[in-house]
Design a protein around this motif. Sequence first.
Motif, short mmCIF file in Angstrom:
data_model
loop_
_atom_site.label_atom_id
_atom_site.label_comp_id
_atom_site.label_asym_id
_atom_site.label_seq_id
_atom_site.Cartn_x
_atom_site.Cartn_y
_atom_site.Cartn_z
N LYS A 21 0.81 -1.22 0.00
CA LYS A 21 0.00 0.00 0.00
C LYS A 21 0.85 1.27 0.00
CE LYS A 21 -4.01 -2.15 2.13
NZ LYS A 21 -4.74 -2.41 0.92
N ILE A 22 2.00 1.23 -0.65
CA ILE A 22 2.83 2.42 -0.68
C ILE A 22 2.18 3.54 -1.50
CG2 ILE A 22 4.99 1.20 -0.24
CD1 ILE A 22 5.59 1.61 -3.28
N ASP A 23 1.19 3.20 -2.31
CA ASP A 23 0.47 4.22 -3.07
C ASP A 23 -0.34 5.13 -2.14
OD1 ASP A 23 -2.63 2.87 -3.37
OD2 ASP A 23 -0.95 1.50 -3.04
N SER A 50 3.07 -1.65 -4.28
CA SER A 50 1.67 -1.25 -4.38
C SER A 50 0.99 -2.22 -5.33
CB SER A 50 1.52 0.18 -4.91
OG SER A 50 0.16 0.43 -5.21
N ALA A 51 0.12 -3.04 -4.79
CA ALA A 51 -0.60 -3.98 -5.64
C ALA A 51 -1.57 -3.24 -6.55
CB ALA A 51 -1.35 -5.00 -4.78
N VAL A 52 -2.07 -2.10 -6.10
CA VAL A 52 -3.04 -1.33 -6.90
C VAL A 52 -2.39 -0.76 -8.15
CG1 VAL A 52 -4.47 0.76 -6.90
CG2 VAL A 52 -4.52 -0.78 -4.94
N THR A 53 -1.22 -0.14 -7.98
CA THR A 53 -0.55 0.48 -9.12
C THR A 53 0.45 -0.45 -9.79
OG1 THR A 53 1.24 1.39 -7.78
CG2 THR A 53 -0.75 2.75 -8.04
N GLY A 54 0.81 -1.53 -9.11
CA GLY A 54 1.79 -2.47 -9.66
C GLY A 54 3.23 -2.07 -9.38
N ASP A 55 3.43 -0.99 -8.62
CA ASP A 55 4.79 -0.54 -8.31
C ASP A 55 5.56 -1.63 -7.56
OD1 ASP A 55 4.27 1.89 -9.47
OD2 ASP A 55 4.02 2.98 -7.59
N ASN A 56 6.71 -2.00 -8.08
CA ASN A 56 7.65 -2.94 -7.48
C ASN A 56 7.14 -4.38 -7.37
OD1 ASN A 56 9.71 -1.09 -7.23
ND2 ASN A 56 9.23 -0.58 -5.12
N GLU A 58 7.07 -6.58 -9.77
CA GLU A 58 8.07 -7.40 -10.47
C GLU A 58 9.34 -7.53 -9.64
OE1 GLU A 58 8.76 -6.14 -14.47
OE2 GLU A 58 6.65 -6.34 -15.02
N VAL A 59 9.71 -6.47 -8.96
CA VAL A 59 10.89 -6.52 -8.07
C VAL A 59 10.65 -7.54 -6.97
CG1 VAL A 59 12.27 -5.21 -6.42
CG2 VAL A 59 11.56 -4.14 -8.56
N LEU A 60 9.47 -7.50 -6.38
CA LEU A 60 9.13 -8.45 -5.33
C LEU A 60 9.21 -9.88 -5.84
CD1 LEU A 60 8.11 -9.22 -2.53
CD2 LEU A 60 5.78 -8.81 -3.36
N GLU A 61 8.70 -10.12 -7.02
CA GLU A 61 8.76 -11.46 -7.60
C GLU A 61 10.21 -11.93 -7.75
OE1 GLU A 61 7.09 -13.96 -11.45
OE2 GLU A 61 7.06 -11.78 -11.50
N ARG A 62 11.08 -11.06 -8.27
CA ARG A 62 12.49 -11.41 -8.44
C ARG A 62 13.16 -11.69 -7.09
NH1 ARG A 62 12.52 -7.29 -12.26
NH2 ARG A 62 13.55 -5.88 -10.80
N VAL A 63 12.86 -10.84 -6.10
CA VAL A 63 13.47 -11.00 -4.78
C VAL A 63 13.03 -12.34 -4.17
CG1 VAL A 63 13.40 -10.13 -2.41
CG2 VAL A 63 13.79 -8.56 -4.31
N LEU A 64 11.74 -12.63 -4.22
CA LEU A 64 11.26 -13.88 -3.64
C LEU A 64 11.84 -15.09 -4.35
CD1 LEU A 64 7.54 -13.00 -2.90
CD2 LEU A 64 9.45 -13.08 -1.30
#
Length: 69
Positions: A21-23, A50-56, A58-64
């Motif tokens: 929810k960083i948005d 931010s799941a709403v805006t999609g921010d990061n 893809e980064v989260l997916e790569r990190v996990l």
Amino acid sequence: TEFLLGLLPQLSNPVVLVLNKIDRMKKHTLLPVIEWFSSKYGFAEVVPVSAVTGDNVEVLERVLLSHLP
């Protein structure tokens, strides 16, 4: 929050902190939140998303994925 943070040292796996929810946050308030959590535990990664805006997301997916065996 403090209770959960107190449980983390018992874990042997890397712990990734995901701040969602960083948005809904003003950008200048995000860094102090990250710094506070980082001072409480040595997270392997900290990923604001931010799941709403999609921010990061893809980064989260790569990190996990990078922490999977």
